[in-house]
Design an enzyme around this catalytic site. Sequence first.
Site, PDB file in Angstrom:
ATOM      1  CG  MET A 151      -1.837  -1.131   1.400  1.00 12.06           C
ATOM      2  SD  MET A 151      -3.141  -1.114   0.174  1.00 12.06           S
ATOM      3  CE  MET A 151      -3.945   0.443   0.570  1.00 12.06           C
ATOM      4  CG  HIS A 152       2.816   5.056  -1.647  1.00 12.94           C
ATOM      5  ND1 HIS A 152       3.605   5.553  -2.656  1.00 12.94           N
ATOM      6  CD2 HIS A 152       3.057   5.859  -0.564  1.00 12.94           C
ATOM      7  CE1 HIS A 152       4.276   6.604  -2.229  1.00 12.94           C
ATOM      8  NE2 HIS A 152       3.965   6.806  -0.953  1.00 12.94           N
ATOM      9  CB  ILE A 153      -1.711   6.149   2.450  1.00 13.45           C
ATOM     10  CG1 ILE A 153      -2.084   4.733   2.889  1.00 13.45           C
ATOM     11  CG2 ILE A 153      -2.858   7.122   2.661  1.00 13.45           C
ATOM     12  CD1 ILE A 153      -3.236   4.120   2.137  1.00 13.45           C
ATOM     13  CG  ASP A 192       5.283   5.723   2.437  1.00 13.91           C
ATOM     14  OD1 ASP A 192       4.872   6.173   3.525  1.00 13.91           O
ATOM     15  OD2 ASP A 192       5.823   6.441   1.578  1.00 13.91           O
TER      16      ASP A 192
END
Length: 207
Positions: A1-3, A40
Amino acid sequence: MHIVYGDSRDDRTPEIRQLEEIWDWMREVYPDTPRIIAGDYNLAPDHPAWQPLREKGAEPAITAGATTLSQTDGEYANLYDNLWFDEEVLDVTGASIVRFPDLLGMSHEEARDIVSDHASVYITLGDAEPEFVSVAPSQDSTANTRDCIDLNSSSASRLDELPNIGPARAHDIIDGRDWGAVDELVEIDGIGPARMQEIRDSGQLCQ
């Protein structure tokens, strides 16, 4: 995941809360497979937005230290990178941060340019041992994350720790230097007097 959505922690909260549904989906589709969500998240693991995922049994592997490379060698800011796992299923016996610039003898400027501006995180299972030398968070580096934030010298990742400041506004602050006073932040799009006051009242700025 990369928010990455939004300019503030509040903007990222809905996306973090959505991970609860992803966690349930993973169990439904892969019922016999241990679950890990790596990413991140641009949000520290102690933020309240993580509570729904915690209630599902997920826990963060890294709870202390920092993973974002600052512009100063040896200093790290923000614990945004993590591994969330089901502690009742996985026999996690170790977890740490790999400060690769120290291992490779690189400056932070060089590391950020050709590798990454984030240090890696890892877990070990059972009696497994990492095949590299990891540098565990030190007391000094943890203290660095608590230093005051200077509008005229702090990195974008440090500025992002301020209320109402996300990656975009952090770069706007850098582009607008030099700042004479915190009141001048109202010149940045989206920061009005109320948000500026929240930044002032946070106690995070250097006096």
